[in-house]
Design a protein around this motif. Structure first.
Motif: not given
Length: 630
Positions: A373-390
């Motif tokens: 994918p070409v990612i919009d950096e302003e969106s705050g999106y990432t598709e690497s790693g894991f984190s805790t969220f609800t």
């Protein structure tokens, strides 16, 4: 083909016994076989049953699993770029480009023309019934006219220009010589007829007759068809220029007419005005800011039967085996916790990518040649790693589920969580509050026949109070064929194409977005009012998200003429076929092509079945499909 049209509550009760004996009696009768016909229309009960039979020819749009070939499985969700069904059925011909006139595994042509004939027989003879109660002659006549025009409507949406039968009674089994009418003539007659019959239909139907056609349904489909004909597919498309009648008249419009967008805008705005002044009862289902932010309001649209947003709906049955399969067991994961759900209703990675972030920005702006994918950096999106969220769990309390999950799914808009299930999430009903693993080696993974192919399941229509083990499915729902949000976005799109995106239009657009829990479009994209190309791209994205899996995406991608890109080539999901159960996080979370699809330009329209052309030698085949010797 199903015998009974399940959207009509009343007809479920009275129609089945009649139809089991009537199909052979009536469908293939010559028009002059009046001894049987006279007997039918002598009694109120059999007259009503004949009308029920005619309803059966309207496609059952909730039957997206295509379980009943060759006709009324409705294939347009899994055939589009938004989904894949694990169980391979007839829509595979639409995915791999092998659909042909000689092998029309999806033959809508013949049954829809049969529906037209049945309504015309009904309309010719209903007045002979002396047992009708007050108002029934007028009401049933309007319903039959609606069925008739909607059969024409679906033929045009699927095949383009058709033979307009209108109110003629034609023997569908005999050879006839009739050319296709031009697209312009088809659209004019269908739209005129929808508008005329709308004012013969009531604004609402009583509880006994929910699902029967209303004024709003007729006007809504008119709005959709006018938007369709204003779009690039039918507005000066050069690909169709060679298809002509014998006298040289073009079957398709050969010149682009921007004013068609004006007609489409007016049709949608008139509908909106009628809703706002109370002439029609439809409105956007709304909730509090908190409910919107949790996706609860959006979810209610699909789990609250006959809510105010629904203009045309069907499938009102509860606790029915087929109903359970379609909306609960079909999309549920495999495994004992889900009574061995089929895991067949799968979203593609492309659809997952379409959803915005919670800040309203779309994270993926395009794709590289390798599918990355070409990612919009302003969106705050990432598709690497894991984190805790609800995220919302969509149990009855919408209490949320907190866990360590893949970052691709973090901080997405509420409509994403209401619609898409991903690995290590919690299934959105009361089956379990534990993470679900849908990879090959997971406890809820695949089995030998039905399996998850993409790493995602569709939960948009799953009721948060239902369970499969034990059964608890007594929640009445109604499948939405057309809802008010579409009218609003029809208007927005037409006004964008006219270059008239003003504050009023933005208000309608933002009403849909805000209900879905995302910010105003001009707040997120300040240039939207001045940049028509940007606005066009954004409204296309809005429709892809808002109407996901509702049988709209296929037709949108076609009319925009983008399906040769979006439906063609490698189709991606997650890597469900990991090498071992210990390789979940190291292998699973990778974009992986699960199939390569083929969509050629000819596929924007379905091929007219060769059997139909043999019966009507004057039919011109749609372009790109070879004309077999007659």
């Amino acid at each position: 083909m199903k015998i009974m049209k399940s959207k009509i509550l009343f007809y479920i009760a009275v129609g089945l016994a009649f139809l089991t004996v009537s199909c052979d009696s009536y469908l293939d009768k010559e028009p002059d076989d009046m001894q049987t016909i006279e007997g039918v229309f002598a009694k109120r009960s059999t007259t009503e049953q004949y009308l029920a039979n005619a309803y059966a020819y309207l496609p059952e749009q909730y039957d997206a699993v295509c379980i009943v070939p060759p006709m009324y499985g409705w294939p347009f969700v899994p055939a589009s770029d938004e989904a894949e069904w694990g169980a391979v059925r007839v829509y595979a011909f639409m995915q791999n480009g092998t659909l042909s006139a000689s092998n029309p595994s999806l033959n809508f042509w013949t049954p829809l023309y049969r529906g037209i004939r049945e309504t015309n027989v009904f309309l010719e003879h209903v007045g002979e019934c002396k047992e009708l109660e007050d108002g029934e002659l007028e009401a049933w006549t309007a319903e039959a006219r609606y069925i008739n025009v909607m059969c024409h409507y679906w033929l045009a949406m699927i095949y383009g220009p058709i033979v307009l039968v209108k109110n003629e009674i034609i023997d569908v089994n005999s050879t006839i010589y009739r050319e296709r009418d031009s697209w312009e003539d088809c659209v004019k007659w269908i739209c005129d007829e929808l508008e005329a019959v709308a004012y013969e239909l009531p604004p609402t139907q009583g509880d006994t007759y929910k699902g029967k056609p209303t004024r709003g349904a007729a006007l809504a489909y008119r709005s959709r068809l006018l938007l369709y004909t204003a779009s690039p597919l039918f507005n000066g498309n050069a690909y169709f220029s060679s298809v002509k009648k014998k006298d040289g008249t073009a079957l398709f419009p050969t010149t682009k007419d921007p004013e068609k967008w004006r007609v489409a805008a007016n049709a949608a705005k008139n509908f909106i005005d009628m809703c706002e002044d109370g002439s029609l009862p439809h409105q956007l289902l709304t909730g509090s800011d908190e409910e919107n932010a949790k996706g609860k309001t959006y979810k209610r649209v699909f789990i609250e039967a006959w809510n105010s947003e629904l203009i045309d709906a069907e499938f009102p049955r509860a606790n029915n085996t087929y109903y359970v399969y379609l909306l609960e067991q079909g999309p549920a994961p495999n495994g004992d916790r889900f009574l061995n759900g089929h895991a067949t209703n799968c979203a593609t990675q492309f659809q997952v990518d379409a959803y915005a972030m919670e800040n309203g920005r779309y994270p993926i702006t395009g794709y590289n040649n390798d599918g990355s994918p070409v990612i919009d950096e302003e969106s705050g999106y990432t598709e690497s790693g894991f984190s805790t969220f609800t995220v919302p769990t969509f149990d009855l309390d919408y209490k949320g589920f907190t866990s360590e999950m893949f970052n691709m799914y973090k901080n997405r808009e509420p409509r994403f969580y209401a619609s898409i299930f991903y690995n290590e999430g919690v299934w959105p009903n009361t089956v379990t509050d534990k993470p679900v693993y849908i990879n090959k080696y997971g406890t809820d993974g695949s089995n030998s026949s039905d399996y998850n192919r993409t790493g995602y399941l569709i939960t948009k229509f799953v009721h948060p109070g239902s369970t499969l083990n034990p059964y608890n499915l007594n929640f009445e729902r109604s499948w939405s064929n057309f809802r008010y949000a579409e009218i609003l976005l029809n208007y927005v799109e037409a006004k964008i194409e006219l270059g008239e995106l003003d504050d009023e239009v933005l208000g309608y657009w933002n009403a849909v977005r805000n209900r879905g829990g995302v910010p105003d479009i001009e707040t997120v994209y300040p240039d939207v009012k001045s940049d028509q190309n940007l606005a066009r791209d954004l409204i296309h994205r809005e429709r892809q998200v808002e109407f996901a899996f509702e049988n709209i995406r296929w037709f949108d991608a076609n009319r925009w003429k983008i399906a040769t890109e979006t439906n063609h080539g490698k189709t991606y999901g997650m890597n469900v076929n990991i090498s071992s159960k210990n390789a979940l996080r190291s292998e699973y979370y990778q974009r992986t092509a699960f199939e390569t699809r083929v969509f050629l330009e000819r596929q924007y329209l379905q091929p007219i079945p060769q059997t139909a052309i043999m019966k009507n030698p004057d039919l011109k085949q749609n372009p790109g499909y070879p004309d077999i010797a007659r």
